[in-house]
Design a protein around this motif. Structure first.
Motif, PDB file in Angstrom:
ATOM      1  N   ALA B  44       0.845  -1.204   0.000  1.00 50.26           N
ATOM      2  CA  ALA B  44       0.000   0.000   0.000  1.00 50.26           C
ATOM      3  C   ALA B  44       0.879   1.253   0.000  1.00 50.26           C
ATOM      4  O   ALA B  44       0.593   2.226  -0.706  1.00 50.26           O
ATOM      5  N   ARG B  45       1.960   1.211   0.782  1.00 43.26           N
ATOM      6  CA  ARG B  45       2.856   2.375   0.806  1.00 43.26           C
ATOM      7  C   ARG B  45       3.532   2.555  -0.554  1.00 43.26           C
ATOM      8  O   ARG B  45       3.643   3.667  -1.077  1.00 43.26           O
ATOM      9  N   ILE B  46       3.970   1.414  -1.141  1.00 37.27           N
ATOM     10  CA  ILE B  46       4.617   1.489  -2.460  1.00 37.27           C
ATOM     11  C   ILE B  46       3.633   2.045  -3.489  1.00 37.27           C
ATOM     12  O   ILE B  46       3.990   2.851  -4.331  1.00 37.27           O
ATOM     13  N   THR B  47       2.369   1.631  -3.373  1.00 42.70           N
ATOM     14  CA  THR B  47       1.341   2.143  -4.294  1.00 42.70           C
ATOM     15  C   THR B  47       1.255   3.661  -4.190  1.00 42.70           C
ATOM     16  O   THR B  47       1.224   4.362  -5.199  1.00 42.70           O
ATOM     17  N   ARG B  48       1.230   4.167  -2.950  1.00 44.04           N
ATOM     18  CA  ARG B  48       1.161   5.633  -2.764  1.00 44.04           C
ATOM     19  C   ARG B  48       2.395   6.307  -3.356  1.00 44.04           C
ATOM     20  O   ARG B  48       2.308   7.294  -4.070  1.00 44.04           O
ATOM     21  N   ASP B  49       3.563   5.730  -3.062  1.00 41.88           N
ATOM     22  CA  ASP B  49       4.818   6.369  -3.496  1.00 41.88           C
ATOM     23  C   ASP B  49       4.987   6.365  -5.012  1.00 41.88           C
ATOM     24  O   ASP B  49       5.743   7.171  -5.551  1.00 41.88           O
ATOM     25  N   THR B  50       4.312   5.423  -5.687  1.00 38.34           N
ATOM     26  CA  THR B  50       4.484   5.344  -7.146  1.00 38.34           C
ATOM     27  C   THR B  50       3.238   5.852  -7.889  1.00 38.34           C
ATOM     28  O   THR B  50       3.105   5.631  -9.083  1.00 38.34           O
ATOM     29  N   SER B  51       2.351   6.541  -7.153  1.00 38.42           N
ATOM     30  CA  SER B  51       1.078   6.917  -7.791  1.00 38.42           C
ATOM     31  C   SER B  51       1.242   8.016  -8.834  1.00 38.42           C
ATOM     32  O   SER B  51       0.377   8.171  -9.692  1.00 38.42           O
ATOM     33  N   ASP B  52       2.300   8.815  -8.752  1.00 38.98           N
ATOM     34  CA  ASP B  52       2.423   9.904  -9.735  1.00 38.98           C
ATOM     35  C   ASP B  52       3.528   9.639 -10.764  1.00 38.98           C
ATOM     36  O   ASP B  52       4.068  10.577 -11.344  1.00 38.98           O
ATOM     37  N   LEU B  53       3.818   8.372 -11.000  1.00 36.19           N
ATOM     38  CA  LEU B  53       4.809   8.032 -12.040  1.00 36.19           C
ATOM     39  C   LEU B  53       4.296   8.473 -13.404  1.00 36.19           C
ATOM     40  O   LEU B  53       3.151   8.208 -13.749  1.00 36.19           O
ATOM     41  N   ALA B  54       5.148   9.121 -14.150  1.00 35.06           N
ATOM     42  CA  ALA B  54       4.738   9.551 -15.500  1.00 35.06           C
ATOM     43  C   ALA B  54       5.984   9.702 -16.361  1.00 35.06           C
ATOM     44  O   ALA B  54       7.044  10.077 -15.862  1.00 35.06           O
ATOM     45  N   PRO B  55       5.851   9.409 -17.639  1.00 33.05           N
ATOM     46  CA  PRO B  55       7.016   9.586 -18.519  1.00 33.05           C
ATOM     47  C   PRO B  55       7.165  11.057 -18.903  1.00 33.05           C
ATOM     48  O   PRO B  55       6.199  11.809 -18.831  1.00 33.05           O
ATOM     49  N   SER B  56       8.346  11.419 -19.328  1.00 30.29           N
ATOM     50  CA  SER B  56       8.557  12.803 -19.754  1.00 30.29           C
ATOM     51  C   SER B  56       7.861  13.037 -21.103  1.00 30.29           C
ATOM     52  O   SER B  56       7.409  12.095 -21.756  1.00 30.29           O
ATOM     53  N   ASP B  57       7.809  14.306 -21.498  1.00 25.39           N
ATOM     54  CA  ASP B  57       7.042  14.658 -22.703  1.00 25.39           C
ATOM     55  C   ASP B  57       7.623  14.076 -23.989  1.00 25.39           C
ATOM     56  O   ASP B  57       6.902  13.942 -24.980  1.00 25.39           O
ATOM     57  N   ASP B  58       8.928  13.751 -23.999  1.00 24.24           N
ATOM     58  CA  ASP B  58       9.507  13.231 -25.245  1.00 24.24           C
ATOM     59  C   ASP B  58       9.193  11.744 -25.460  1.00 24.24           C
ATOM     60  O   ASP B  58       9.668  11.145 -26.420  1.00 24.24           O
ATOM     61  N   PHE B  59       8.385  11.177 -24.571  1.00 26.26           N
ATOM     62  CA  PHE B  59       8.020   9.772 -24.758  1.00 26.26           C
ATOM     63  C   PHE B  59       7.114   9.598 -25.983  1.00 26.26           C
ATOM     64  O   PHE B  59       7.311   8.689 -26.791  1.00 26.26           O
ATOM     65  N   VAL B  60       6.145  10.493 -26.132  1.00 28.99           N
ATOM     66  CA  VAL B  60       5.188  10.362 -27.252  1.00 28.99           C
ATOM     67  C   VAL B  60       5.900  10.459 -28.613  1.00 28.99           C
ATOM     68  O   VAL B  60       5.706   9.583 -29.471  1.00 28.99           O
ATOM     69  N   PRO B  61       6.756  11.497 -28.819  1.00 29.98           N
ATOM     70  CA  PRO B  61       7.467  11.531 -30.109  1.00 29.98           C
ATOM     71  C   PRO B  61       8.296  10.281 -30.363  1.00 29.98           C
ATOM     72  O   PRO B  61       8.399   9.814 -31.502  1.00 29.98           O
ATOM     73  N   SER B  62       8.862   9.725 -29.286  1.00 29.59           N
ATOM     74  CA  SER B  62       9.679   8.525 -29.454  1.00 29.59           C
ATOM     75  C   SER B  62       8.823   7.341 -29.939  1.00 29.59           C
ATOM     76  O   SER B  62       9.213   6.603 -30.849  1.00 29.59           O
ATOM     77  N   VAL B  63       7.644   7.190 -29.335  1.00 25.72           N
ATOM     78  CA  VAL B  63       6.742   6.105 -29.765  1.00 25.72           C
ATOM     79  C   VAL B  63       6.307   6.339 -31.208  1.00 25.72           C
ATOM     80  O   VAL B  63       6.314   5.413 -32.033  1.00 25.72           O
ATOM     81  N   MET B  64       5.969   7.603 -31.520  1.00 25.43           N
ATOM     82  CA  MET B  64       5.494   7.892 -32.876  1.00 25.43           C
ATOM     83  C   MET B  64       6.580   7.635 -33.912  1.00 25.43           C
ATOM     84  O   MET B  64       6.297   7.151 -35.003  1.00 25.43           O
ATOM     85  N   SER B  65       7.827   7.955 -33.558  1.00 26.11           N
ATOM     86  CA  SER B  65       8.888   7.712 -34.540  1.00 26.11           C
ATOM     87  C   SER B  65       9.154   6.210 -34.688  1.00 26.11           C
ATOM     88  O   SER B  65       9.433   5.728 -35.783  1.00 26.11           O
ATOM     89  N   ALA B  66       9.024   5.476 -33.582  1.00 21.57           N
ATOM     90  CA  ALA B  66       9.181   4.011 -33.671  1.00 21.57           C
ATOM     91  C   ALA B  66       8.104   3.415 -34.575  1.00 21.57           C
ATOM     92  O   ALA B  66       8.362   2.524 -35.388  1.00 21.57           O
ATOM     93  N   ILE B  67       6.887   3.933 -34.439  1.00 27.58           N
ATOM     94  CA  ILE B  67       5.777   3.437 -35.255  1.00 27.58           C
ATOM     95  C   ILE B  67       5.983   3.814 -36.722  1.00 27.58           C
ATOM     96  O   ILE B  67       5.752   3.008 -37.623  1.00 27.58           O
ATOM     97  N   GLY B  68       6.443   5.035 -36.932  1.00 28.86           N
ATOM     98  CA  GLY B  68       6.712   5.494 -38.298  1.00 28.86           C
ATOM     99  C   GLY B  68       7.734   4.612 -38.980  1.00 28.86           C
ATOM    100  O   GLY B  68       7.568   4.223 -40.140  1.00 28.86           O
ATOM    101  N   ALA B  69       8.766   4.221 -38.204  1.00 30.92           N
ATOM    102  CA  ALA B  69       9.812   3.348 -38.750  1.00 30.92           C
ATOM    103  C   ALA B  69       9.220   1.993 -39.106  1.00 30.92           C
ATOM    104  O   ALA B  69       9.506   1.419 -40.153  1.00 30.92           O
TER     105      ALA B  69
END
Lengths: 182, 128
Positions: B44-69
């Protein structure tokens, strides 16, 4: 703003690659968190998530998404599968080193410590048992939702949960569960 | 290092003095508390501590370029055997249908021919 991702998915199926962007944008935060919690570190989570998004895109483009489940639920299942596969590979090749995360700029230090603790705590569990425990106890899914994400029956999920909890209890009683700190 | 005394008891006393000020860091308390907490509470504590995990903004362009490739990559040409597998069933069904049609046509033609012959025989008999 709520986006109907099924409509967006239909555009992807029609060949509009750029339409996949709102899907990634809308789902990346919960799925990043899910992947990180399942595999216990950010670098592996990023790999699994990228693989999952690529698989999802291929499936959409090839018309393999039947629209019965919500896109979010469908992606949740794909990410869970990618993470379980990664955990299996990690068990088969424990010597393989984990790379560095690339998209972790927004992640707090406490979250990194907690992830490490989670990984150490669950390391000995079978990948499917570990995933069942994380989905239900950490992600807060119902048994039905977790079973759906893992592609198993609710009975099988219960068995996995019982096995995982028993293994954790045994470890705690034996004093083996450390907090992951050096 | 404690020098070894001749008398064992004095040596023990020296060791006791030398280890008198052993103190753990504050981390020990944390570690003990963590160890005695039930697994579900830790999760439960680990759940609280990891509740705001998020990738940085450059994650989306990276996925899109992988898909484009992935999209740019030309799909491999299917081998001829896959064509056989894909169309073999249709070819079999087509051949069977053609055979049935051929049989039916020949039967129909035969019946027509027989009745024409019988008719002409009958007309000859009537004439005679």
């Amino acid at each position: 703003m709520s986006v109907d991702l099924r409509l967006v998915a239909a555009r992807v199926a029609g060949g509009d690659v750029a339409a996949f962007r709102p899907i990634v944008d809308h789902t990346r935060v919960p799925l990043y968190r899910l992947a990180a919690r399942l595999v216990g570190n950010l670098a592996d989570a990023e790999d699994a998530l990228q693989d999952a998004y690529s698989s999802a895109f291929r499936a959409l483009s090839e018309g393999r998404y039947d629209g019965r489940a919500k896109i979010e639920t469908w992606l949740y299942r794909i990410v869970t599968n990618a993470c379980v596969d990664l955990l299996r590979k990690r068990r088969e090749r424990p010597a393989e080193e984990t790379g560095e995360p690339r998209f972790d700029g927004l992640v707090r230090a406490e979250a990194r410590v907690a992830l490490n603790e989670l990984d150490v705590m669950l390391k000995a569990l079978q990948p499917q048992d570990r995933a069942a425990l994380v989905l239900v106890t950490v992600e807060g899914l119902s048994a039905k939702e977790a079973a759906e994400a893992l592609g198993c029956s609710e009975g099988a999920l219960e068995q996995r949960l019982v096995r995982a909890r028993a293994a954790l209890r045994t470890k705690t009683e034996a004093g083996e569960v450390s907090d992951g700190r050096a | 290092m404690v020098e070894r005394e001749q008398d064992p008891l004095s040596h023990l006393a020296a060791l006791a003095r030398a280890t008198d000020d052993l103190r753990p860091t504050d981390d020990l308390t944390d570690a003990v508390l963590r160890a005695i907490v039930p697994p579900d509470d830790r999760l439960a504590r680990i759940t609280r501590d990891t509740s705001d995990l998020a990738p940085s903004d450059d994650f989306v362009p990276s996925v899109m370029s992988a898909i484009g490739a992935a999209r740019g990559a030309r799909p491999a040409e299917p081998p001829w055997s896959s064509g056989v597998v894909r169309f073999g069933r249709f070819a079999l069904v087509g051949a069977a249908a053609a055979a049935v049609l051929g049989l039916w046509l020949s039967r129909t033609a035969e019946t027509g021919y027989d009745s024409a012959v019988l008719e002409s025989v009958a007309s000859v008999e009537v004439y005679e």
